[in-house]
Design a protein around this motif. Structure first.
Motif, PDB file in Angstrom:
ATOM      1  N   LEU A  86       0.819  -1.206   0.000  1.00  0.00           N
ATOM      2  CA  LEU A  86       0.000   0.000   0.000  1.00  0.00           C
ATOM      3  C   LEU A  86       0.856   1.260   0.000  1.00  0.00           C
ATOM      4  O   LEU A  86       1.946   1.303   0.602  1.00  0.00           O
ATOM      5  N   LYS A  87       0.338   2.279  -0.680  1.00  0.00           N
ATOM      6  CA  LYS A  87       1.012   3.566  -0.800  1.00  0.00           C
ATOM      7  C   LYS A  87       0.124   4.658  -0.225  1.00  0.00           C
ATOM      8  O   LYS A  87      -1.111   4.502  -0.197  1.00  0.00           O
ATOM      9  N   PRO A  88       0.702   5.769   0.199  1.00  0.00           N
ATOM     10  CA  PRO A  88      -0.132   6.873   0.713  1.00  0.00           C
ATOM     11  C   PRO A  88      -1.195   7.313  -0.292  1.00  0.00           C
ATOM     12  O   PRO A  88      -2.305   7.701   0.126  1.00  0.00           O
ATOM     13  N   GLU A  89      -0.916   7.232  -1.576  1.00  0.00           N
ATOM     14  CA  GLU A  89      -1.904   7.647  -2.575  1.00  0.00           C
ATOM     15  C   GLU A  89      -3.071   6.661  -2.703  1.00  0.00           C
ATOM     16  O   GLU A  89      -4.036   6.943  -3.423  1.00  0.00           O
ATOM     17  N   ASP A  90      -3.012   5.537  -2.006  1.00  0.00           N
ATOM     18  CA  ASP A  90      -4.151   4.626  -1.961  1.00  0.00           C
ATOM     19  C   ASP A  90      -5.179   5.058  -0.912  1.00  0.00           C
ATOM     20  O   ASP A  90      -6.258   4.457  -0.826  1.00  0.00           O
ATOM     21  N   THR A  91      -4.852   6.069  -0.135  1.00  0.00           N
ATOM     22  CA  THR A  91      -5.767   6.560   0.893  1.00  0.00           C
ATOM     23  C   THR A  91      -7.055   7.068   0.266  1.00  0.00           C
ATOM     24  O   THR A  91      -7.028   7.920  -0.629  1.00  0.00           O
ATOM     25  N   ALA A  92      -8.186   6.532   0.727  1.00  0.00           N
ATOM     26  CA  ALA A  92      -9.492   6.900   0.174  1.00  0.00           C
ATOM     27  C   ALA A  92     -10.570   6.143   0.929  1.00  0.00           C
ATOM     28  O   ALA A  92     -10.274   5.237   1.723  1.00  0.00           O
ATOM     29  N   VAL A  93     -11.810   6.512   0.660  1.00  0.00           N
ATOM     30  CA  VAL A  93     -12.942   5.681   1.059  1.00  0.00           C
ATOM     31  C   VAL A  93     -13.170   4.674  -0.070  1.00  0.00           C
ATOM     32  O   VAL A  93     -13.285   5.069  -1.241  1.00  0.00           O
ATOM     33  N   TYR A  94     -13.202   3.413   0.288  1.00  0.00           N
ATOM     34  CA  TYR A  94     -13.379   2.343  -0.689  1.00  0.00           C
ATOM     35  C   TYR A  94     -14.821   1.856  -0.650  1.00  0.00           C
ATOM     36  O   TYR A  94     -15.368   1.570   0.432  1.00  0.00           O
ATOM     37  N   TYR A  95     -15.424   1.750  -1.841  1.00  0.00           N
ATOM     38  CA  TYR A  95     -16.803   1.332  -1.986  1.00  0.00           C
ATOM     39  C   TYR A  95     -16.877   0.047  -2.802  1.00  0.00           C
ATOM     40  O   TYR A  95     -16.180  -0.080  -3.818  1.00  0.00           O
ATOM     41  N   CYS A  96     -17.749  -0.865  -2.396  1.00  0.00           N
ATOM     42  CA  CYS A  96     -18.048  -1.989  -3.270  1.00  0.00           C
ATOM     43  C   CYS A  96     -19.341  -1.687  -4.013  1.00  0.00           C
ATOM     44  O   CYS A  96     -20.186  -0.928  -3.525  1.00  0.00           O
ATOM     45  N   ALA A  97     -19.454  -2.255  -5.193  1.00  0.00           N
ATOM     46  CA  ALA A  97     -20.586  -1.986  -6.059  1.00  0.00           C
ATOM     47  C   ALA A  97     -20.998  -3.258  -6.780  1.00  0.00           C
ATOM     48  O   ALA A  97     -20.182  -4.168  -6.984  1.00  0.00           O
ATOM     49  N   ALA A  98     -22.274  -3.308  -7.164  1.00  0.00           N
ATOM     50  CA  ALA A  98     -22.798  -4.462  -7.903  1.00  0.00           C
ATOM     51  C   ALA A  98     -23.689  -3.956  -9.023  1.00  0.00           C
ATOM     52  O   ALA A  98     -24.439  -2.993  -8.838  1.00  0.00           O
ATOM     53  N   GLY A  99     -23.596  -4.633 -10.181  1.00  0.00           N
ATOM     54  CA  GLY A  99     -24.371  -4.212 -11.337  1.00  0.00           C
ATOM     55  C   GLY A  99     -25.103  -5.364 -11.974  1.00  0.00           C
ATOM     56  O   GLY A  99     -24.613  -6.494 -11.989  1.00  0.00           O
ATOM     57  N   ARG A 100     -26.286  -5.054 -12.525  1.00  0.00           N
ATOM     58  CA  ARG A 100     -27.102  -6.100 -13.155  1.00  0.00           C
ATOM     59  C   ARG A 100     -26.627  -6.414 -14.567  1.00  0.00           C
ATOM     60  O   ARG A 100     -26.568  -7.559 -14.958  1.00  0.00           O
ATOM     61  N   SER A 101     -26.312  -5.401 -15.332  1.00  0.00           N
ATOM     62  CA  SER A 101     -25.869  -5.601 -16.713  1.00  0.00           C
ATOM     63  C   SER A 101     -24.767  -4.582 -16.982  1.00  0.00           C
ATOM     64  O   SER A 101     -25.048  -3.441 -17.319  1.00  0.00           O
ATOM     65  N   VAL A 102     -23.538  -5.002 -16.803  1.00  0.00           N
ATOM     66  CA  VAL A 102     -22.398  -4.079 -16.859  1.00  0.00           C
ATOM     67  C   VAL A 102     -21.623  -4.279 -18.153  1.00  0.00           C
ATOM     68  O   VAL A 102     -21.069  -5.354 -18.392  1.00  0.00           O
ATOM     69  N   THR A 103     -21.585  -3.252 -18.987  1.00  0.00           N
ATOM     70  CA  THR A 103     -20.844  -3.336 -20.242  1.00  0.00           C
ATOM     71  C   THR A 103     -19.535  -2.546 -20.193  1.00  0.00           C
ATOM     72  O   THR A 103     -18.602  -2.849 -20.932  1.00  0.00           O
ATOM     73  N   LEU A 104     -19.483  -1.518 -19.347  1.00  0.00           N
ATOM     74  CA  LEU A 104     -18.270  -0.729 -19.165  1.00  0.00           C
ATOM     75  C   LEU A 104     -17.892  -0.810 -17.696  1.00  0.00           C
ATOM     76  O   LEU A 104     -18.265   0.049 -16.902  1.00  0.00           O
ATOM     77  N   PRO A 105     -17.168  -1.842 -17.282  1.00  0.00           N
ATOM     78  CA  PRO A 105     -16.987  -2.130 -15.862  1.00  0.00           C
ATOM     79  C   PRO A 105     -16.199  -1.095 -15.067  1.00  0.00           C
ATOM     80  O   PRO A 105     -16.245  -1.116 -13.842  1.00  0.00           O
ATOM     81  N   ALA A 106     -15.497  -0.185 -15.732  1.00  0.00           N
ATOM     82  CA  ALA A 106     -14.754   0.833 -15.002  1.00  0.00           C
ATOM     83  C   ALA A 106     -15.571   2.090 -14.735  1.00  0.00           C
ATOM     84  O   ALA A 106     -15.077   3.026 -14.104  1.00  0.00           O
ATOM     85  N   ARG A 107     -16.788   2.109 -15.202  1.00  0.00           N
ATOM     86  CA  ARG A 107     -17.627   3.300 -15.078  1.00  0.00           C
ATOM     87  C   ARG A 107     -18.590   3.143 -13.906  1.00  0.00           C
ATOM     88  O   ARG A 107     -19.430   2.228 -13.897  1.00  0.00           O
ATOM     89  N   PRO A 108     -18.526   4.026 -12.918  1.00  0.00           N
ATOM     90  CA  PRO A 108     -19.400   3.898 -11.741  1.00  0.00           C
ATOM     91  C   PRO A 108     -20.887   3.855 -12.088  1.00  0.00           C
ATOM     92  O   PRO A 108     -21.665   3.169 -11.416  1.00  0.00           O
ATOM     93  N   SER A 109     -21.297   4.566 -13.129  1.00  0.00           N
ATOM     94  CA  SER A 109     -22.725   4.634 -13.476  1.00  0.00           C
ATOM     95  C   SER A 109     -23.277   3.291 -13.946  1.00  0.00           C
ATOM     96  O   SER A 109     -24.494   3.123 -14.049  1.00  0.00           O
ATOM     97  N   GLU A 110     -22.402   2.330 -14.220  1.00  0.00           N
ATOM     98  CA  GLU A 110     -22.855   1.006 -14.669  1.00  0.00           C
ATOM     99  C   GLU A 110     -23.385   0.152 -13.517  1.00  0.00           C
ATOM    100  O   GLU A 110     -23.967  -0.902 -13.753  1.00  0.00           O
TER     101      GLU A 110
END
Length: 124
Positions: A86-110
């Protein structure tokens, strides 16, 4: 509905490790893909890693590739993020997410479902 609950965040020194967990419940049969995102203060939410519901397909952001590992335990309906070096730049709030039909997996709106987030702080 699908419920997601993260755990495992905390404070760690640079070079250390943490493992985040995301427990899922509810109508999980509708989920095709899950992911981890993170958000640092003053920054947009960014993609970290994603895994298919089967656990067979994974994809990582370049910034974490080789250091983080995403996985799923289907028997426990739980997703994990093992974070090493781990690096200091990894500092953040981490969220898990789940999608029903994900075509662009890097996009939060999916992703339709989100956990409450867990804080990860890496000190230098």
């Amino acid at each position: 509905q699908v419920q997601l609950v993260e755990s495992g965040g905390g404070l760690v020194q640079a070079g250390g490790s943490l493992r985040l967990s995301c427990a899922t419940s509810g109508r999980t049969f509708s989920i095709s893909r899950m992911g981890w995102f993170r958000q640092a203060p003053g920054k947009e939410r960014e993609f970290v890693a994603t895994v298919s519901w089967s656990g067979l397909s994974t994809y990582y952001a370049d910034s974490v590739k080789g250091r983080f590992t995403i996985s799923k335990d289907n028997a426990k309906n739980t997703m994990y993020l093992q974070m090493n070096s781990l690096k200091p730049e990894d500092t953040a709030v981490y969220y898990c997410a789940a999608g029903r039909s994900v075509t662009l997996p890097a996009r939060p709106s999916e992703y339709q479902y989100w956990g409450q987030g867990t804080q990860v702080t890496v000190s230098s």
